[in-house]
Scaffold this motif. Structure first.
Motif, PDB file in Angstrom:
ATOM      1  N   THR A   1      36.898  41.140  47.740  1.00  0.00           N
ATOM      2  CA  THR A   1      37.282  39.730  47.627  1.00  0.00           C
ATOM      3  C   THR A   1      38.709  39.661  47.107  1.00  0.00           C
ATOM      4  O   THR A   1      39.015  40.234  46.054  1.00  0.00           O
TER       5      THR A   1
ATOM      6  N   SER B   1      32.360  45.622  49.844  1.00  0.00           N
ATOM      7  CA  SER B   1      33.271  44.620  50.377  1.00  0.00           C
ATOM      8  C   SER B   1      34.328  44.291  49.327  1.00  0.00           C
ATOM      9  O   SER B   1      34.216  44.694  48.160  1.00  0.00           O
TER      10      SER B   1
ATOM     11  N   LEU C   1      38.101  35.118  39.068  1.00  0.00           N
ATOM     12  CA  LEU C   1      37.568  36.183  39.917  1.00  0.00           C
ATOM     13  C   LEU C   1      36.598  37.066  39.148  1.00  0.00           C
ATOM     14  O   LEU C   1      35.556  37.476  39.681  1.00  0.00           O
TER      15      LEU C   1
ATOM     16  N   THR D   1      30.647  44.360  45.679  1.00  0.00           N
ATOM     17  CA  THR D   1      31.954  43.747  45.930  1.00  0.00           C
ATOM     18  C   THR D   1      32.959  44.124  44.840  1.00  0.00           C
ATOM     19  O   THR D   1      32.630  44.126  43.655  1.00  0.00           O
TER      20      THR D   1
ATOM     21  N   GLY E   1      36.692  42.915  43.413  1.00  0.00           N
ATOM     22  CA  GLY E   1      37.696  41.861  43.446  1.00  0.00           C
ATOM     23  C   GLY E   1      39.091  42.446  43.329  1.00  0.00           C
ATOM     24  O   GLY E   1      39.307  43.406  42.589  1.00  0.00           O
TER      25      GLY E   1
ATOM     26  N   ILE F   1      31.267  39.857  41.521  1.00  0.00           N
ATOM     27  CA  ILE F   1      31.938  41.127  41.786  1.00  0.00           C
ATOM     28  C   ILE F   1      31.440  42.168  40.793  1.00  0.00           C
ATOM     29  O   ILE F   1      30.987  41.839  39.702  1.00  0.00           O
TER      30      ILE F   1
ATOM     31  N   GLN G   1      33.053  35.744  39.034  1.00  0.00           N
ATOM     32  CA  GLN G   1      32.337  35.557  40.280  1.00  0.00           C
ATOM     33  C   GLN G   1      31.503  36.805  40.571  1.00  0.00           C
ATOM     34  O   GLN G   1      31.401  37.701  39.752  1.00  0.00           O
TER      35      GLN G   1
END
Length: 342
Positions: free
Chosen positions: A105, A103, A124, A73, A75, A129, A127
């Motif tokens: 975020t 992906s 962020l 992921t 961010g 990522i 998290q």
């Protein structure tokens, strides 16, 4: 005697309970601050974030990374994702990430003040990522951001350029091309409808506009400052239309140019026969307005893809350091510019 499987197990890092104990709150409150899913009082949130920072706590990062090797992921944080530049850049970031099976975020900064940027980036970055892309954080200073040293980061036009790997559009060259075009048509000066004073791209465009006139020994008119919206272009255009000397206007973005054209039309001035108008960005509508807008094209697609490439280079140990990628602009000549006619 049966051995306790937990005995002797080394703790790999601070837990959510450690953060809760230091902050004087429940573990559930720490979880709510981490996810941002539920509102928490400002003073409580500040205590929890401070405790996380002191302990070096990153929610779920260690366990998930050990299990999967990465989170898969990226961010992305920005203020006002709906604004043209942010929206098109984010679209390209998502496209480039998906091509790498990653992906994205998104986290929006509600108000463009330094504390909001700091809290959003901190939340962020802590998290799940692997990398962080920051789009136009114009109100934040690099020394106020507490980013994990191991986090891959890339930024676009902002005050963070020079401190993190960055991708920038060639604002100066785009403006020089615009001014060369208008002055080459025979206009003796060019008025400028600028972007907001807290925008780095707007400041570069305004400074280059002024320098282009000064180098030619031409009169530098008063600068008109908008806020990127068509509404501000329209409102300022109502005043600009009263300037008898106006024959050409360079607008810092296309949307303000559209507002200006409407205001000029309502005041009985024709574009380009009476006033030439030139924009910046080349958004999709530019080629279909009436008349089609002459503008400077920014390649938001390339900007987004380069941002993803920079963070992937860091993740793959091809260290980017403070790399800076400059994306060229292109003058698109259409039908809103012509030699002066009045």
């Amino acid at each position: 005697m049966a051995s306790n499987p937990r005995r002797g197990r080394r703790k790999t890092g601070p837990s959510i309970e450690d953060v809760a104990r230091l902050a004087g709150v429940s573990a559930q409150t720490v979880s709510r601050v981490s996810t941002g899913a539920d509102p928490v009082r400002e003073e409580t949130r500040a205590r929890v974030l401070d405790a996380m920072d002191q302990l070096g706590y990153s929610p779920n990062r260690a366990a998930r990374a050990l299990r999967n090797g990465s989170f898969g992921t990226i961010g992305v944080v920005a203020h006002r994702f709906e604004r043209t530049g942010e929206a098109l850049t984010t679209e390209a970031v998502v496209e480039a990430a998906e091509a790498q099976d990653l992906s994205v975020t998104l986290l929006n900064v509600a108000r463009p003040v330094e504390s909001q940027w700091r809290d959003a980036v901190f939340r962020l970055s802590h998290q799940a990522i692997d990398a962080l892309v920051i789009i136009r954080a114009e109100q934040v200073a690099p020394e106020t951001l507490a980013l994990p040293a191991s986090l891959a980061v890339a930024v676009s036009d902002s005050r963070l350029i020079g401190h993190y790997p960055a991708v920038v559009s060639d604002q100066g060259q785009g403006t020089r091309d615009a001014m060369r075009h208008l002055l080459g048509l025979g206009h003796r000066t060019v008025h400028h409808l600028a972007g907001p004073a807290d925008s780095e791209p707007a400041l570069v465009r305004a400074a280059t506009w002024r320098r282009s006139l000064e180098e030619q020994g031409l009169v530098v008119p008063a600068l008109w400052q908008g806020d990127w919206t068509a509404r501000s272009g329209y409102q300022l255009g109502q005043q600009l239309a009263r300037e008898q000397s106006i024959t050409a206007v360079y607008c810092a973005n296309d949307e303000m140019a559209f507002g200006l054209i409407r205001a000029l039309h309502e005041q009985g001035l024709r574009v380009p026969q009476d006033v030439s108008v030139l924009g910046f960005d080349d958004i999709a509508l530019s080629g279909y307005s009436s008349p089609p807008l002459t503008t400077v094209k920014q390649d938001f697609h390339q900007i987004g893809h380069e941002l993803v490439r920079l963070v992937l280079d860091q993740l793959r140990s091809r260290v980017s350091g403070r790399a800076r990628v400059t994306v060229p602009t292109e003058l698109i000549v259409r039908e809103t510019t012509a030699p002066p006619g009045r």
